[in-house]
Design a protein around this motif. Sequence first.
Motif, PDB file in Angstrom:
ATOM      1  N   VAL A 126      12.429  -6.108 -10.203  1.00 34.01           N
ATOM      2  CA  VAL A 126      12.796  -5.494  -8.687  1.00 34.01           C
ATOM      3  C   VAL A 126      12.820  -6.528  -7.685  1.00 34.01           C
ATOM      4  O   VAL A 126      11.433  -7.520  -8.045  1.00 34.01           O
ATOM      5  N   TYR A 127      13.843  -7.044  -6.979  1.00 34.17           N
ATOM      6  CA  TYR A 127      13.021  -7.883  -6.096  1.00 34.17           C
ATOM      7  C   TYR A 127      13.511  -6.846  -4.662  1.00 34.17           C
ATOM      8  O   TYR A 127      14.562  -6.552  -4.582  1.00 34.17           O
ATOM      9  N   VAL A 128      12.753  -7.296  -4.218  1.00 34.11           N
ATOM     10  CA  VAL A 128      13.151  -6.816  -2.880  1.00 34.11           C
ATOM     11  C   VAL A 128      12.929  -8.261  -1.812  1.00 34.11           C
ATOM     12  O   VAL A 128      12.222  -8.325  -1.026  1.00 34.11           O
ATOM     13  N   ARG A 184       2.749   9.680  -8.530  1.00 31.30           N
ATOM     14  CA  ARG A 184       4.409  10.533  -9.911  1.00 31.30           C
ATOM     15  C   ARG A 184       3.379   9.768 -11.026  1.00 31.30           C
ATOM     16  O   ARG A 184       4.251   9.954 -11.496  1.00 31.30           O
ATOM     17  N   GLY A 185       2.545   9.875 -10.942  1.00 31.60           N
ATOM     18  CA  GLY A 185       1.464   9.900 -11.989  1.00 31.60           C
ATOM     19  C   GLY A 185       2.518   7.736 -12.897  1.00 31.60           C
ATOM     20  O   GLY A 185       1.001   8.245 -14.222  1.00 31.60           O
ATOM     21  N   TYR A 186       2.301   7.055 -11.800  1.00 35.94           N
ATOM     22  CA  TYR A 186       3.159   5.603 -12.709  1.00 35.94           C
ATOM     23  C   TYR A 186       1.263   4.642 -12.381  1.00 35.94           C
ATOM     24  O   TYR A 186       0.977   4.741 -11.701  1.00 35.94           O
ATOM     25  N   VAL A 223      11.721   1.422  -0.814  1.00 40.21           N
ATOM     26  CA  VAL A 223      11.750   0.676  -2.035  1.00 40.21           C
ATOM     27  C   VAL A 223      11.141   1.028  -3.080  1.00 40.21           C
ATOM     28  O   VAL A 223      10.787   1.070  -4.604  1.00 40.21           O
ATOM     29  N   THR A 224      10.308   2.285  -3.282  1.00 41.11           N
ATOM     30  CA  THR A 224       9.982   3.468  -4.178  1.00 41.11           C
ATOM     31  C   THR A 224      10.690   3.940  -4.742  1.00 41.11           C
ATOM     32  O   THR A 224      11.077   4.060  -6.102  1.00 41.11           O
ATOM     33  N   ALA A 225      12.052   4.610  -4.594  1.00 39.13           N
ATOM     34  CA  ALA A 225      12.982   4.869  -5.042  1.00 39.13           C
ATOM     35  C   ALA A 225      13.905   3.904  -5.963  1.00 39.13           C
ATOM     36  O   ALA A 225      14.015   4.064  -6.763  1.00 39.13           O
ATOM     37  N   LEU A 226      14.063   2.418  -5.103  1.00 41.94           N
ATOM     38  CA  LEU A 226      14.473   1.624  -6.113  1.00 41.94           C
ATOM     39  C   LEU A 226      13.663   1.429  -7.543  1.00 41.94           C
ATOM     40  O   LEU A 226      14.420   0.904  -8.545  1.00 41.94           O
ATOM     41  N   LEU A 227      12.217   1.300  -7.413  1.00 43.40           N
ATOM     42  CA  LEU A 227      11.438   0.650  -8.552  1.00 43.40           C
ATOM     43  C   LEU A 227      11.551   2.214  -9.460  1.00 43.40           C
ATOM     44  O   LEU A 227      11.442   1.259 -10.379  1.00 43.40           O
ATOM     45  N   LEU A 228      11.125   3.547  -9.048  1.00 42.95           N
ATOM     46  CA  LEU A 228      11.865   4.306  -9.534  1.00 42.95           C
ATOM     47  C   LEU A 228      13.021   3.940 -10.913  1.00 42.95           C
ATOM     48  O   LEU A 228      13.001   4.751 -11.583  1.00 42.95           O
ATOM     49  N   GLN A 229      13.930   3.604 -10.369  1.00 35.99           N
ATOM     50  CA  GLN A 229      15.241   3.414 -10.624  1.00 35.99           C
ATOM     51  C   GLN A 229      14.885   2.526 -11.680  1.00 35.99           C
ATOM     52  O   GLN A 229      15.577   2.598 -12.491  1.00 35.99           O
ATOM     53  N   ALA A 230      14.604   1.229 -11.527  1.00 30.37           N
ATOM     54  CA  ALA A 230      14.177   0.773 -13.385  1.00 30.37           C
ATOM     55  C   ALA A 230      13.530   1.052 -13.461  1.00 30.37           C
ATOM     56  O   ALA A 230      13.181   0.745 -14.973  1.00 30.37           O
ATOM     57  N   ALA A 231      12.786   2.148 -13.368  1.00 31.43           N
ATOM     58  CA  ALA A 231      11.494   2.382 -14.082  1.00 31.43           C
ATOM     59  C   ALA A 231      11.790   3.550 -15.174  1.00 31.43           C
ATOM     60  O   ALA A 231      11.700   3.429 -16.411  1.00 31.43           O
ATOM     61  N   ASN A 271       0.567  -0.858  -0.317  1.00 29.47           N
ATOM     62  CA  ASN A 271      -0.311   0.240   0.203  1.00 29.47           C
ATOM     63  C   ASN A 271       0.810   1.694  -0.094  1.00 29.47           C
ATOM     64  O   ASN A 271       0.898   1.731  -1.062  1.00 29.47           O
ATOM     65  N   GLY A 272       2.099   1.188   0.627  1.00 34.82           N
ATOM     66  CA  GLY A 272       2.748   2.610   1.112  1.00 34.82           C
ATOM     67  C   GLY A 272       3.057   2.895  -0.635  1.00 34.82           C
ATOM     68  O   GLY A 272       3.559   3.683  -0.395  1.00 34.82           O
ATOM     69  N   VAL A 273       3.855   1.420  -1.458  1.00 28.61           N
ATOM     70  CA  VAL A 273       4.939   1.925  -2.044  1.00 28.61           C
ATOM     71  C   VAL A 273       3.621   2.015  -3.394  1.00 28.61           C
ATOM     72  O   VAL A 273       4.026   3.336  -4.353  1.00 28.61           O
TER      73      VAL A 273
END
Length: 328
Positions: free
Chosen positions: A133-135, A75-77, A269-277, A66-68
């Motif tokens: 992305v692996y968490v 951010r529009g995703y 976690v969001t920051a890492l996903l944004l890097q991948a995106a 939820n938080g992610v």
Amino acid sequence: MPAFPVPGSRSRIHRAHVMAAGCAVALSTVLAAPVAADAGKTTTTATTKPTIVLVHGAFADASSWNGVVERLERRGYTVIAPANPLRGLYTDSTYIASVLDSIKGPIVLAGHSYGGAVISTAAAANPRVKSLVYVSALMPDVGESGMSLGAKYPSELGTATKSVPYRAGGVSGTDLYLKPDRIHAVFAADLPVNTARVMAVTQRPAATTAFSETAKVAAWKHIPSWFLVAKQDKTINPDQERFEAKRAGSHTVEINSSHVAMVSHPDAVTALLLQAATAADPARPALAATGTTHDARAETALAGIAAGTLIAGTGAILLGRRLRRSRP
């Protein structure tokens, strides 16, 4: 003596020059067309945001993201967090693969814990998955399972689960649950005790086949990956996470987190996903080239050159004929 054109020849020469100039313009247009088309494709691809798909692991449900989800949507995703069945690696990955098939455009696929094993299989035949992305996740190679990896890198999970038989639709098996009195220490140590108690009550069990079935494919071998190592993880050994990330050549970050990093550290976690995106052109492992490469764009360009040459040659011949006829 110099030869002068007879009356009317000037207009014929002018028309011939115009014809030749037209041929030249046609040639340049033909040659430029493929380049312009490619430029258009590049612009469209660069501005298309991927859909981010978040797959939860065992003992959890999609609400763990939820938080992610909230941060990514701000951010529009477009974000999808499907329910992972938790019935077995083959069943679960087939289901998640069907979810991916329903999505148009590029995809960033993330998995937490056991969800990492699921995405490694589900993404294997989908060319639209641009990043994995692996968490704090399982990341098995072909022939490996969650159990075999855990045997090499022991954690406290083995002492924190209980087995419960189940029956459903004529099928029976064994589910694994986290023991309520162990879930805070092993699963979610950096969350409030009350939150861990709610997790214990609402947890979704995983069938033992989720951990015993071995991977038949490993999508991380040909899709770029990112990995978040939870340094305080007691469910999956952090050394196992580091081993998996290093083996896959993943872009790796480490944070002081329990196993449920997406709950306790949603910003990281969001920051890492944004890097991948937002990775412009993620590097992919080089694959051996086999057979003949068919490039339709190259063929189009060659055809354009041939056609343009023919047009230009015809124009030059007509111009020469008109000039000869214009002489006295």
